[in-house]
Design a protein around this motif. Structure first.
Motif, PDB file in Angstrom:
ATOM      1  N   PRO A 106       0.807  -1.224   0.000  1.00  0.00           N
ATOM      2  CA  PRO A 106       0.000   0.000   0.000  1.00  0.00           C
ATOM      3  C   PRO A 106       0.841   1.275   0.000  1.00  0.00           C
ATOM      4  O   PRO A 106       0.495   2.258  -0.680  1.00  0.00           O
ATOM      5  N   HIS A 107       1.960   1.276   0.734  1.00  0.00           N
ATOM      6  CA  HIS A 107       2.826   2.455   0.765  1.00  0.00           C
ATOM      7  C   HIS A 107       3.539   2.631  -0.570  1.00  0.00           C
ATOM      8  O   HIS A 107       3.710   3.757  -1.044  1.00  0.00           O
ATOM      9  N   VAL A 108       3.950   1.518  -1.181  1.00  0.00           N
ATOM     10  CA  VAL A 108       4.618   1.582  -2.486  1.00  0.00           C
ATOM     11  C   VAL A 108       3.651   2.099  -3.546  1.00  0.00           C
ATOM     12  O   VAL A 108       3.983   3.006  -4.330  1.00  0.00           O
ATOM     13  N   ILE A 109       2.457   1.532  -3.584  1.00  0.00           N
ATOM     14  CA  ILE A 109       1.480   1.916  -4.612  1.00  0.00           C
ATOM     15  C   ILE A 109       1.072   3.376  -4.474  1.00  0.00           C
ATOM     16  O   ILE A 109       0.857   4.077  -5.473  1.00  0.00           O
ATOM     17  N   SER A 110       0.994   3.864  -3.244  1.00  0.00           N
ATOM     18  CA  SER A 110       0.636   5.272  -3.034  1.00  0.00           C
ATOM     19  C   SER A 110       1.628   6.191  -3.737  1.00  0.00           C
ATOM     20  O   SER A 110       1.238   7.120  -4.466  1.00  0.00           O
TER      21      SER A 110
END
Length: 310
Positions: A106-110
């Motif tokens: 989720p942090h990467v995709i953000s």
């Protein structure tokens, strides 16, 4: 693209005309017309249809196999043509194992979406083994996993981030005020582990082997969240990634310990099929993974810059 092929494959996959109509936003009579038109063109009956079932004929099975390939190659063709515009855009199918998918991705995709807003990622979360198999079968564009990958699948595997795992206990456990435990102390505990095929289960099994014991009591769950709740409730102890307990450590509901002399480390890796058509979106994503790790985003989220994160 021949719409009749798409309708036919969807009927076979969905197992019915009404579901196909709903999926493709068509009327049922329109679905029937497409199937009849395809059968007339090919000169063969493709589907046996009754009130109880929809079943492919022998001819239908042959057409289905080739139609799936045609649709797949058509999709690859359109995506490669889009790449000629020099813009990073289009769909991106990502498979992620549980720890990465639930706590890291989720942090990467953000950040990735901010950098490439015209890319539309979809994410499938399964254990490492299943993600690798899906990549091998060309069902996914790229995988991000924490476990070892079967070399027989002949996938391209590139590590991008180190991961540390810890033994977790509840606040009432006798080890709760310690930071380290001896290997010989582990054998008498009830161990709560992930299912086989999980990267985290591989690390737990390696710990048991290196510490020289077989757990007397073992509980197996298919979810890291259930494992954490079980440890909190005092059912036993477990091995999980540091990523999985960021919030619990901040709330002080779980305690993390090292095992003296037994490093619990692994690497997060991305996977691709070596013969896969690589779109700009795929290349941009794996490049972003490396950049995200190199720029220290992971360390900051884990509080290794001196600031605790919840």
């Amino acid at each position: 693209m021949d719409t009749r092929l798409l309708v036919f494959v969807t009927v076979a996959d969905k197992g019915g005309f009404s579901r196909t109509a709903e999926e493709l936003h068509l009327t049922q009579p329109a679905v029937s017309q497409h199937i009849q038109g395809l059968e007339a063109e090919l000169g063969a009956k493709l589907i046996d249809r009754t009130n109880k079932y929809v079943r492919l004929t022998k001819a239908g099975e042959i057409v289905y196999h080739h139609a799936k390939q045609i649709l797949k190659h058509y999709g690859q063709m359109t995506r490669l043509l889009e790449d000629l515009t020099q813009t990073v855009k289009g769909p991106l199918c990502i498979g992620a194992s549980f720890t990465i998918g639930e706590y890291v991705l989720p942090h990467v995709i953000s950040g990735f979406r901010r950098a490439y807003p015209e890319v539309a990622p979809t994410i499938l979360i399964e254990n490492t083994q299943h993600v690798a198999e899906q990549i091998a079968e060309h069902q996914l564009d790229v995988g991000v996993v924490e476990g070892g990958v079967d070399p027989k699948l002949r996938l391209e595997v590139r590590p991008f981030l180190a991961d540390t795992l810890v033994v977790i206990v509840g606040r009432q456990h006798r080890w709760a005020n310690r930071t380290e435990v001896e290997p010989e102390e582990l054998a008498d505990e009830t161990w709560i582990v992930r299912e086989r095929g999980s990267g985290t289960r591989d690390v737990a099994d390696r710990l048991f082997q290196q510490a020289g014991f077989v757990p007397r009591t073992l509980m197996e769950f298919g979810s890291t969240q259930v494992i954490k709740e079980s440890v909190e409730a005092g059912l036993g102890v477990a091995v999980v990634s540091e990523w999985a307990i960021r919030k619990e450590r901040a709330l002080d509901t779980l305690r993390a310990l090292r095992v003296r002399g037994v490093p619990l480390q692994r690497e997060f890796s991305w996977l691709m099929h070596p013969s896969q058509f690589r779109t700009r979106a795929m290349d941009a994503f794996v490049a972003y993974l490396a950049r995200w790790a190199a720029e220290g985003h992971a360390a900051r989220l884990l509080g290794r810059d001196g600031v605790a994160r919840g």
